[in-house]
Write a protein that holds these residues in place. Sequence first.
Motif, PDB file in Angstrom:
ATOM      1  N   ARG A 122       0.843  -1.200   0.000  1.00 54.02           N
ATOM      2  CA  ARG A 122       0.000   0.000   0.000  1.00 54.02           C
ATOM      3  C   ARG A 122       0.879   1.251   0.000  1.00 54.02           C
ATOM      4  O   ARG A 122       1.908   1.294   0.654  1.00 54.02           O
ATOM      5  CB  ARG A 122      -0.897   0.023   1.230  1.00 54.02           C
ATOM      6  N   PRO A 123       0.403   2.274  -0.713  1.00 57.09           N
ATOM      7  CA  PRO A 123       1.167   3.523  -0.675  1.00 57.09           C
ATOM      8  C   PRO A 123       1.044   4.142   0.721  1.00 57.09           C
ATOM      9  O   PRO A 123       0.044   3.942   1.405  1.00 57.09           O
ATOM     10  CB  PRO A 123       0.486   4.403  -1.731  1.00 57.09           C
ATOM     11  N   PRO A 124       2.062   4.859   1.119  1.00 55.11           N
ATOM     12  CA  PRO A 124       1.983   5.481   2.450  1.00 55.11           C
ATOM     13  C   PRO A 124       0.856   6.502   2.486  1.00 55.11           C
ATOM     14  O   PRO A 124       0.576   7.183   1.501  1.00 55.11           O
ATOM     15  CB  PRO A 124       3.350   6.142   2.624  1.00 55.11           C
TER      16      PRO A 124
END
Length: 149
Positions: A122-124
């Motif tokens: 997941r992207p931050p």
Amino acid sequence: MLLLREEQRLITELLDILKQEQQSLVAADIDRLSALTPRKSELIGRMGVLAGERHTALAGAGFEAQEAGMENWLCAHGTADDRTLWNTVLSQTREAKELNRLNGMLINKQLSHTQGALQALRPPSPAGTVYGPTGLTATTTTSRGFLAG
């Protein structure tokens, strides 16, 4: 004792399935796990029915409708073979509970590992992300006042 022999047969089969389940968990063989689950559920259901029938028979014979009643029945009417069979069922039941507990730990470990891997993909999330009044995420912005002089 016919019910008890059937219980012992089923618990033996359940132990075999729990051991296969453990091997599948260690190998992360999801297809094999999926194939074992219906039979495991069926066995557990059938064992519950048989235990209920045993309790009913004990109550009908004037004993407590639980494991203590079985012990009392064995003292009053059981043979050495009956006691051996009962002790085998109790021992195998304890073994099945322990295997099931260990399998649950393996499942939790696999789940934790999978969740960690998903989190890494997941992207931050941006700094300042909060939940708004609708329950959806809303990004807060830091506002700096503009001072005119």
